[in-house]
Design a protein around this motif. Structure first.
Motif, PDB file in Angstrom:
ATOM      1  N   ASP B  15       0.816  -1.218   0.000  1.00 16.82           N
ATOM      2  CA  ASP B  15       0.000   0.000   0.000  1.00 16.82           C
ATOM      3  C   ASP B  15       0.850   1.268   0.000  1.00 16.82           C
ATOM      4  N   LYS B  18       1.156   2.353  -3.469  1.00 13.75           N
ATOM      5  CA  LYS B  18      -0.068   2.851  -4.140  1.00 13.75           C
ATOM      6  C   LYS B  18      -0.577   4.091  -3.392  1.00 13.75           C
ATOM      7  N   ASP B  19      -1.869   4.071  -3.059  1.00 17.08           N
ATOM      8  CA  ASP B  19      -2.457   5.218  -2.389  1.00 17.08           C
ATOM      9  C   ASP B  19      -2.389   5.002  -0.873  1.00 17.08           C
TER      10      ASP B  19
END
Lengths: 96, 538
Positions: B15, B18-19
């Motif tokens: 994570d 990513k975002d």
């Protein structure tokens, strides 16, 4: 006659000992008392710890090799050893 | 599913790529709390949340957020309060966690190549990870309880760390670091100028205690509070001070089961209460830990539990039923007497000597094999330990860590004015007599406006309940040690323990030393049997 440390009475923690200017504490197991040890005492005890059953003559020789204890009077070493034996930090062995 | 939930962050490292903000929001759980209250500030690029109460300054949650955004971590080292703060900066892909210096919020975390898990509950972290290995050094320390004399980042499971008080955890994906927010050594290296007069010292002590109690009263709004009251020194001193400064009436609560009489005598508690016009309610139930499901479930989560945990839990439940939200306590008081100037310098040496002394005192050969005893006393273990130097004493911090689950689950939060660095700073300067500390009794002997003559007698140790309870748990002990994992690995004389309990030969186990050290052994055994823990080769 030779000398060893009582391993329950002293512990060497190099990094911490250095930070504390080679002053430390020892423990009289019988009397349940903590004892302050100065820098000279520290190097004497450490030398004995490294060389179990060390004779007095060898101890003096080894202490003379160290920068911190090279000028140490052997009578002072003897007096310190006697005190440490009384306080159960150092063990006297009859034979080497 | 647990009845009570604890705060939890469980984040996968993928994570971070990513975002992070979105993932953080989804994996961060912050349950409601009465005191200290929860807070959560979400902004573009960052999230700041936690629980916060501060006694020495007025600090808003917006300011906390600003400190975090500006990385002004030292600001938190100056705050005296009860807090845990988690800050996620998604722009720099960093997560920070910190707690206050008292240890009121324990914080456990596990960091592997795949995830970071953080919680105030050890069990929740344990259950969120897949690999669990026994931390041999920590387990050996448990046999003499020497863990509670050091603050390290270790726990019973090698993959789980404990965040020391006033320490910053920084996580950047696959790396993490721990940085103290306070310089404990600097505090302890300050020159000590001892008081000459006992009277002057105790008067200053009382004045400061008043200030610390008042500060806490000012921060609790209108929440109902109570106060512990024993027949000792510390909680009575807090109750006395509270009575002097509080404008709100309050009730004192006293744990006084019959087996506690050496620690707390209800007769003396009542006399003290009358002397100071205090209302007092007694808790008199005799509850023994291993007979309770709750205690065993707590032990299955974490073997380091107070032997008095179960009775304290039931006591707090009584307070909760009374509507009490905050409880003034005398914990941390004991540690303010006899402070040695060099204690921080020689903390590891003292830890080793404590183990030597305890092994002798507990007659540990009764439970442990020679091999295990040798490991317990092995000096090389102590040479490798890393201790985080604190301002509060290590035992005061451990008391806070023990109290936390009872406080969290019953929603009765402890207020401990003695667990404050300002009173520790004063206590360092306590007068000496012939180069030795005065005892508590000697220091306070002229304060008969506060104490009763009977309080100046030395009280006994509070092991009565353990002595009462242990014989009643024979069946449990026998069944536990019949399948002993500690026996299997050659650490514990499990066969002998089983035989002793079967033949009711337990007098030796009930002596003051052994009974103290038998408790952690039972808990470690139960913990190992109830968890899938890998035991490394020794």
């Amino acid at each position: 006659m030779s000398y060893s440390v009582n391993q329950f009475g002293i512990i060497f923690i190099p990094e911490l000992d250095k930070k504390n200017g080679y002053k430390t504490i020892a423990y009289d197991v019988e009397k349940d008392e903590l004892i302050k040890i100065n820098m000279i005492g520290y190097f004497i005890l450490k030398t004995i710890d490294k060389n179990p059953r060390i004779s007095f003559e060898d101890l003096i020789d080894r202490l003379r090799e160290l920068e911190e204890t090279k000028n140490l009077n052997f009578l002072k070493v003897l007096s310190f050893l006697k005190k440490m034996v009384r306080q159960n930090i150092v063990v006297e062995n009859e034979k080497n | 599913m647990r009845k009570i939930e604890y705060p939890l962050l469980d984040l996968k490292f993928k994570d971070f790529e990513k975002d992070l903000e979105k993932a953080f929001k989804q994996s961060f759980f912050l349950p409601k709390n009465v005191f200290p209250k929860e807070f959560l500030i979400k902004e573009k690029g960052s999230i700041c949340g936690g629980y916060f109460a501060c006694y020495n300054k007025t600090v808003s949650t917006e300011e906390i957020n600003e400190f975090c955004k500006n990385r002004q971590w030292d600001k938190f080292g100056q705050l005296i309060g009860d807090f845990i703060i988690i800050f996620c900066d998604s722009s720099t892909k960093e997560i920070f966690v910190l707690t206050d210096l008292t240890g009121k919020f324990p914080c456990y975390f596990s960091h592997s190549t795949k995830q970071i898990v953080v919680s105030t509950d050890f069990g929740m972290v344990k259950d969120s990870i897949t690999q669990r290995t026994l931390n041999i050094d920590y387990a050996l320390d448990l046999f003499t309880w020497s863990n509670v004399l050091l603050i390290t980042d270790q726990t019973i499971i090698s993959e789980i760390h404990q965040l020391p008080p006033a320490t910053l955890l920084k996580v950047t994906g696959e790396d993490f670091s721990l940085t103290p927010l306070l310089d404990g050594e600097k505090f302890w290296n300050k020159k000590v100028n001892r008081y000459f007069s006992v009277e002057e010292y105790t008067n200053d002590f009382l004045e400061l205690l008043k200030k610390l109690v008042m500060e806490r009263l000012e921060k609790i709004d209108n929440l109902k509070f109570g106060c512990d009251l024993s027949s000792g020194f510390d909680s009575p001193l807090v109750a006395y001070t509270l009575k002097k400064v509080s404008k709100t009436p309050f009730t004192c609560y006293s744990q006084a089961p019959p087996q506690f009489i050496e620690d707390t005598d209800p007769k003396h508690v009542l006399t003290f209460a009358e002397k100071h016009s205090l209302d007092v309610k007694f808790f008199t139930e005799s509850i023994y830990p291993y007979l309770s499901k709750h205690d065993l479930s707590a032990t299955a989560d974490n073997p380091i539990q107070s032997p008095m945990g179960e009775i304290n839990y039931a006591y707090q439940e009584m307070l909760s039923d009374d509507g009490v939200k905050l409880l003034f306590k005398g914990e941390g008081g004991d540690e303010l007497y006899g402070i040695e100037e060099d204690s921080a310098k020689y903390i590891l040496q003292e830890n080793y000597f404590y183990v030597v002394r305890s092994s002798k005192r507990s007659d540990s050969t009764m439970f442990l094999t020679r091999g295990a005893e040798k490991l317990v006393l092995d000096r090389s273990r102590f040479m490798k330990k890393k201790s985080y130097i604190q301002i509060l004493s290590e035992t005061a911090i451990w008391v806070s860590w023990f109290i936390f689950p009872w406080a969290w689950e019953t929603k009765v939060w402890p207020l401990m004015p003695f667990a404050d660095p300002r009173i520790v700073a004063l206590a360092r300067h306590a007068p000496f007599k012939n180069k030795k500390s005065y005892s508590k009794q000697e220091l306070w002997k002229n304060h008969d406006e506060i104490f009763l003559p009977v309080q100046f007698r030395k009280k006994g140790s509070p092991v009565g309940l353990q002595k009462y309870g242990l014989p009643r748990t024979s069946k449990f002990i026998i069944s536990l040690f019949k399948k002993s994992i500690l026996g299997e690995i050659g650490w514990v004389n499990s066969k002998k323990i089983v035989e002793d309990f079967q033949a009711e030969r337990i007098e030796k186990y009930l002596e003051d030393g052994p009974i103290t050290y038998f408790n952690p052994l039972v808990r470690l055994e139960y913990f190992l049997q109830n968890n899938n823990i890998k035991i490394p080769n020794i």
